[in-house]
Design a protein around this motif. Structure first.
Motif, PDB file in Angstrom:
ATOM      1  N   THR A  18      -3.648  12.578  -5.042  1.00 20.76           N
ATOM      2  CA  THR A  18      -3.582  12.489  -6.499  1.00 20.76           C
ATOM      3  C   THR A  18      -3.281  11.063  -6.956  1.00 20.76           C
ATOM      4  OG1 THR A  18      -1.206  12.886  -6.671  1.00 20.76           O
ATOM      5  CG2 THR A  18      -2.649  14.832  -6.528  1.00 20.76           C
ATOM      6  N   ASN A  19      -3.429  10.854  -8.250  1.00 25.47           N
ATOM      7  CA  ASN A  19      -3.048   9.562  -8.818  1.00 25.47           C
ATOM      8  C   ASN A  19      -1.555   9.297  -8.636  1.00 25.47           C
ATOM      9  OD1 ASN A  19      -5.680   9.293  -9.645  1.00 25.47           O
ATOM     10  ND2 ASN A  19      -5.277   9.749 -11.805  1.00 25.47           N
ATOM     11  N   PHE A  20      -0.761  10.348  -8.673  1.00 29.95           N
ATOM     12  CA  PHE A  20       0.680  10.180  -8.477  1.00 29.95           C
ATOM     13  C   PHE A  20       0.992   9.764  -7.040  1.00 29.95           C
ATOM     14  CE2 PHE A  20       0.307  13.209 -12.029  1.00 29.95           C
ATOM     15  CZ  PHE A  20       0.988  12.480 -12.996  1.00 29.95           C
ATOM     16  N   ASP A  21       0.186  10.248  -6.084  1.00 31.38           N
ATOM     17  CA  ASP A  21       0.329   9.796  -4.698  1.00 31.38           C
ATOM     18  C   ASP A  21       0.018   8.308  -4.596  1.00 31.38           C
ATOM     19  OD1 ASP A  21       0.948  12.370  -3.723  1.00 31.38           O
ATOM     20  OD2 ASP A  21      -1.180  12.873  -3.539  1.00 31.38           O
ATOM     21  N   LEU A  22      -1.011   7.870  -5.305  1.00 34.12           N
ATOM     22  CA  LEU A  22      -1.408   6.465  -5.255  1.00 34.12           C
ATOM     23  C   LEU A  22      -0.361   5.557  -5.893  1.00 34.12           C
ATOM     24  CD1 LEU A  22      -5.217   6.775  -6.029  1.00 34.12           C
ATOM     25  CD2 LEU A  22      -4.206   5.845  -3.937  1.00 34.12           C
ATOM     26  N   GLU A  23       0.393   6.087  -6.852  1.00 31.19           N
ATOM     27  CA  GLU A  23       1.470   5.309  -7.461  1.00 31.19           C
ATOM     28  C   GLU A  23       2.489   4.855  -6.418  1.00 31.19           C
ATOM     29  OE1 GLU A  23       1.646   7.373 -11.935  1.00 31.19           O
ATOM     30  OE2 GLU A  23       3.250   7.692 -10.475  1.00 31.19           O
ATOM     31  N   LYS A  24       2.618   5.632  -5.337  1.00 29.43           N
ATOM     32  CA  LYS A  24       3.572   5.310  -4.277  1.00 29.43           C
ATOM     33  C   LYS A  24       2.993   4.338  -3.253  1.00 29.43           C
ATOM     34  CE  LYS A  24       5.294  10.035  -4.735  1.00 29.43           C
ATOM     35  NZ  LYS A  24       5.412  11.369  -4.078  1.00 29.43           N
ATOM     36  N   MET A  25       1.671   4.103  -3.343  1.00 32.73           N
ATOM     37  CA  MET A  25       0.980   3.282  -2.348  1.00 32.73           C
ATOM     38  C   MET A  25       0.637   1.887  -2.865  1.00 32.73           C
ATOM     39  SD  MET A  25      -1.553   6.331  -1.059  1.00 32.73           S
ATOM     40  CE  MET A  25      -2.564   5.259  -0.045  1.00 32.73           C
ATOM     41  N   VAL A  26       0.240   1.813  -4.137  1.00 34.20           N
ATOM     42  CA  VAL A  26      -0.142   0.532  -4.735  1.00 34.20           C
ATOM     43  C   VAL A  26       0.406   0.479  -6.161  1.00 34.20           C
ATOM     44  CG1 VAL A  26      -2.239   0.174  -3.372  1.00 34.20           C
ATOM     45  CG2 VAL A  26      -2.358   1.486  -5.502  1.00 34.20           C
ATOM     46  N   GLU A  27       0.349  -0.690  -6.768  1.00 33.06           N
ATOM     47  CA  GLU A  27       0.849  -0.850  -8.135  1.00 33.06           C
ATOM     48  C   GLU A  27      -0.188  -0.313  -9.116  1.00 33.06           C
ATOM     49  OE1 GLU A  27       2.375  -4.326 -11.218  1.00 33.06           O
ATOM     50  OE2 GLU A  27       2.098  -4.791  -9.089  1.00 33.06           O
ATOM     51  N   THR A  28      -0.044   0.925  -9.492  1.00 36.40           N
ATOM     52  CA  THR A  28      -0.959   1.567 -10.434  1.00 36.40           C
ATOM     53  C   THR A  28      -0.222   2.734 -11.072  1.00 36.40           C
ATOM     54  OG1 THR A  28      -3.202   2.433 -10.716  1.00 36.40           O
ATOM     55  CG2 THR A  28      -1.978   3.194  -8.776  1.00 36.40           C
ATOM     56  N   SER A  29      -0.916   3.486 -11.924  1.00 40.13           N
ATOM     57  CA  SER A  29      -0.299   4.654 -12.546  1.00 40.13           C
ATOM     58  C   SER A  29      -1.367   5.691 -12.845  1.00 40.13           C
ATOM     59  CB  SER A  29       0.420   4.275 -13.847  1.00 40.13           C
ATOM     60  OG  SER A  29      -0.524   3.924 -14.852  1.00 40.13           O
ATOM     61  N   ASP A  30      -0.926   6.934 -12.960  1.00 41.97           N
ATOM     62  CA  ASP A  30      -1.852   8.013 -13.305  1.00 41.97           C
ATOM     63  C   ASP A  30      -2.524   7.727 -14.640  1.00 41.97           C
ATOM     64  OD1 ASP A  30      -2.914  10.855 -13.290  1.00 41.97           O
ATOM     65  OD2 ASP A  30      -1.601  10.946 -15.039  1.00 41.97           O
ATOM     66  N   GLU A  31      -1.763   7.267 -15.611  1.00 40.85           N
ATOM     67  CA  GLU A  31      -2.331   6.986 -16.934  1.00 40.85           C
ATOM     68  C   GLU A  31      -3.399   5.896 -16.859  1.00 40.85           C
ATOM     69  OE1 GLU A  31      -0.918   5.635 -21.445  1.00 40.85           O
ATOM     70  OE2 GLU A  31       0.488   5.516 -19.762  1.00 40.85           O
ATOM     71  N   TRP A  32      -3.130   4.839 -16.106  1.00 34.59           N
ATOM     72  CA  TRP A  32      -4.076   3.722 -15.993  1.00 34.59           C
ATOM     73  C   TRP A  32      -5.374   4.194 -15.348  1.00 34.59           C
ATOM     74  CZ3 TRP A  32      -7.049   0.835 -12.743  1.00 34.59           C
ATOM     75  CH2 TRP A  32      -7.414  -0.449 -13.166  1.00 34.59           C
ATOM     76  N   ILE A  33      -5.280   4.942 -14.252  1.00 28.58           N
ATOM     77  CA  ILE A  33      -6.470   5.413 -13.544  1.00 28.58           C
ATOM     78  C   ILE A  33      -7.268   6.389 -14.409  1.00 28.58           C
ATOM     79  CG2 ILE A  33      -7.312   6.672 -11.524  1.00 28.58           C
ATOM     80  CD1 ILE A  33      -4.763   5.723 -10.052  1.00 28.58           C
ATOM     81  N   THR A  34      -6.572   7.339 -15.004  1.00 28.65           N
ATOM     82  CA  THR A  34      -7.240   8.366 -15.810  1.00 28.65           C
ATOM     83  C   THR A  34      -7.950   7.754 -17.005  1.00 28.65           C
ATOM     84  OG1 THR A  34      -5.562   9.992 -15.162  1.00 28.65           O
ATOM     85  CG2 THR A  34      -6.926  10.513 -17.066  1.00 28.65           C
ATOM     86  N   THR A  35      -7.287   6.843 -17.685  1.00 22.82           N
ATOM     87  CA  THR A  35      -7.856   6.223 -18.878  1.00 22.82           C
ATOM     88  C   THR A  35      -9.111   5.430 -18.564  1.00 22.82           C
ATOM     89  OG1 THR A  35      -5.672   6.054 -19.902  1.00 22.82           O
ATOM     90  CG2 THR A  35      -7.408   4.645 -20.797  1.00 22.82           C
ATOM     91  N   ARG A  36      -9.105   4.715 -17.467  1.00 22.51           N
ATOM     92  CA  ARG A  36     -10.215   3.807 -17.148  1.00 22.51           C
ATOM     93  C   ARG A  36     -11.331   4.446 -16.335  1.00 22.51           C
ATOM     94  NH1 ARG A  36      -5.832   1.343 -18.244  1.00 22.51           N
ATOM     95  NH2 ARG A  36      -5.774  -0.753 -19.132  1.00 22.51           N
ATOM     96  N   THR A  37     -11.038   5.554 -15.642  1.00 26.55           N
ATOM     97  CA  THR A  37     -12.061   6.143 -14.774  1.00 26.55           C
ATOM     98  C   THR A  37     -12.320   7.623 -15.019  1.00 26.55           C
ATOM     99  OG1 THR A  37     -10.538   6.834 -12.989  1.00 26.55           O
ATOM    100  CG2 THR A  37     -11.320   4.540 -12.960  1.00 26.55           C
ATOM    101  N   GLY A  38     -11.311   8.357 -15.481  1.00 22.02           N
ATOM    102  CA  GLY A  38     -11.434   9.803 -15.607  1.00 22.02           C
ATOM    103  C   GLY A  38     -11.037  10.551 -14.344  1.00 22.02           C
ATOM    104  N   ILE A  39     -10.670   9.815 -13.298  1.00 23.68           N
ATOM    105  CA  ILE A  39     -10.328  10.427 -12.017  1.00 23.68           C
ATOM    106  C   ILE A  39      -8.853  10.833 -12.004  1.00 23.68           C
ATOM    107  CG2 ILE A  39     -10.187  10.061  -9.511  1.00 23.68           C
ATOM    108  CD1 ILE A  39     -12.398   7.902  -9.899  1.00 23.68           C
ATOM    109  N   LYS A  40      -8.570  12.047 -11.538  1.00 22.91           N
ATOM    110  CA  LYS A  40      -7.196  12.532 -11.408  1.00 22.91           C
ATOM    111  C   LYS A  40      -6.796  12.674  -9.936  1.00 22.91           C
ATOM    112  CE  LYS A  40      -4.896  13.736 -14.353  1.00 22.91           C
ATOM    113  NZ  LYS A  40      -3.911  13.004 -15.197  1.00 22.91           N
ATOM    114  N   GLU A  41      -7.756  13.043  -9.103  1.00 21.94           N
ATOM    115  CA  GLU A  41      -7.479  13.215  -7.673  1.00 21.94           C
ATOM    116  C   GLU A  41      -8.771  13.078  -6.883  1.00 21.94           C
ATOM    117  OE1 GLU A  41      -5.682  17.097  -8.114  1.00 21.94           O
ATOM    118  OE2 GLU A  41      -7.508  18.083  -7.395  1.00 21.94           O
ATOM    119  N   ARG A  42      -8.634  12.971  -5.570  1.00 22.60           N
ATOM    120  CA  ARG A  42      -9.784  12.874  -4.687  1.00 22.60           C
ATOM    121  C   ARG A  42      -9.439  13.554  -3.374  1.00 22.60           C
ATOM    122  NH1 ARG A  42      -6.594  10.055  -6.907  1.00 22.60           N
ATOM    123  NH2 ARG A  42      -7.912   8.453  -7.812  1.00 22.60           N
ATOM    124  N   ARG A  43     -10.452  13.909  -2.582  1.00 25.74           N
ATOM    125  CA  ARG A  43     -10.228  14.557  -1.290  1.00 25.74           C
ATOM    126  C   ARG A  43     -10.371  13.537  -0.162  1.00 25.74           C
ATOM    127  NH1 ARG A  43     -10.303  20.199  -1.571  1.00 25.74           N
ATOM    128  NH2 ARG A  43      -9.934  20.767  -3.761  1.00 25.74           N
TER     129      ARG A  43
END
Length: 313
Positions: A18-43
């Motif tokens: 999920t985007n929340f998982d990525l928040e723990k890996m790199v400097e980003t946020s769920d809001e930033w990813i969702t707003t700019r791409t529409g992506i919430k999660e990936r497999r």
């Protein structure tokens, strides 16, 4: 004599990132990813190879675990298990087939459209009655998970369609092309055997975005013109699932309303060559399209490559 898609299938790995998982890996946020791409999660495929993902998608499309009656296997992938044998040969073997033509196509995110074009062309000129066209990717193995500009975008998965010759015409037209002069804007190249990532993906996102919107819209308009089909006749637009803003911009240029667009990138991210066949399969299974409906598929990828296709299910 016509060529028709008679069934679809798909498979995605179990692990959800999920985007929340990525928040723990790199400097980003769920809001930033969702707003700019529409992506919430990936497999993410933890141990499954590209050929294993592809095999499971074909089994889904065939409804059985063997494919001795298939005459042609084409796999579109930029992330094969190995340079050779091809991923298609590995899938063929997994399905207990020892006679079919089998090879891969490499056109990045446009790969499935290219592979469908090749399969259609071969079936119209050769003694091939039944074919499987696959889009399968394991992009997680070529992502630099420290690069926040790319690691948020991609996921793994596979989709497949089964083609058969018959009385009805199902594949109505294509528009495909490429321009290698843009090779440095989106690429995967080796960084040497001592690097943490033997291969990595590099992308200049802003430049790619602009060209993708223009090129996808032009390609879709071209195939509509070639086939004499109007946007109003299209039941569903199934675009490459790269970025919501790209999809929205392309649809607006085509005059296609939101209720006629299929989007699942929020669940899977960009699965490259697998994105269109996964989306098509989900659209069929959800009842968004059915027998006799017109579907417009359009994609853009590294190369740059582009392609669009109209099919009647």
């Amino acid at each position: 004599m016509g060529i028709k898609i008679v069934s679809t299938g798909s498979y995605v790995p179990e692990k959800v990132l999920t985007n929340f998982d990525l928040e723990k890996m790199v400097e980003t946020s769920d809001e930033w990813i969702t707003t700019r791409t529409g992506i919430k999660e990936r497999r993410i495929a933890e141990s499954e190879t590209t050929s294993e993902l592809a095999t499971k998608a074909v089994i889904s499309a065939l409804g059985r675990e063997t494919g001795e009656d298939i005459d042609l296997f084409i796999t579109a992938t930029a992330t094969p298990d190995m340079f050779f044998p091809s991923t298609a040969c590995l899938v063929q073997s997994n399905l207990k087939n020892k006679r079919a033509v089998a090879f891969d196509v490499s056109a990045a995110c446009t790969g499935f459209i290219y592979a469908l074009y090749v399969a259609d062309s071969i079936m119209r000129t050769k003694e091939i009655e039944k074919a499987v066209v696959i889009g399968a990717e394991r992009f997680s193995k070529i992502i630099d998970w420290k690069d926040r500009s790319t690691c948020i975008l991609f996921g793994d998965g596979a989709g497949a369609v089964v083609l058969e010759k018959g009385e009805e015409e199902g594949i109505l037209g294509f528009d495909i092309g490429a321009d290698g002069s843009y090779k440095d804007l989106l690429k995967v190249e080796s960084v040497g055997s001592n690097g943490e990532y033997p291969w990595y993906l590099f992308m200049k996102g802003n430049e790619v975005f602009k060209i993708a919107v223009r090129t996808m819209a032009e390609s879709a308009k071209n195939v509509l013109e070639k086939t004499g089909i109007s946007p109003d006749e299209i039941k569903l637009l199934v675009p490459h699932q790269a970025n919501y803003r790209i999809i929205d911009a392309v649809a607006k240029r085509l005059g296609i309303k939101n209720d006629k667009i299929f989007i699942n990138l929020d669940k899977y991210g960009n699965t490259s060559a697998a994105s269109i066949p996964i989306a098509l399969d989900e659209a069929v299974r959800e009842g968004r399209v059915g027998k006799g409906d017109l579907v417009l598929m359009v994609a853009f990828g590294g190369g740059f490559t582009w392609g669009s296709c109209i099919v009647r299910l």
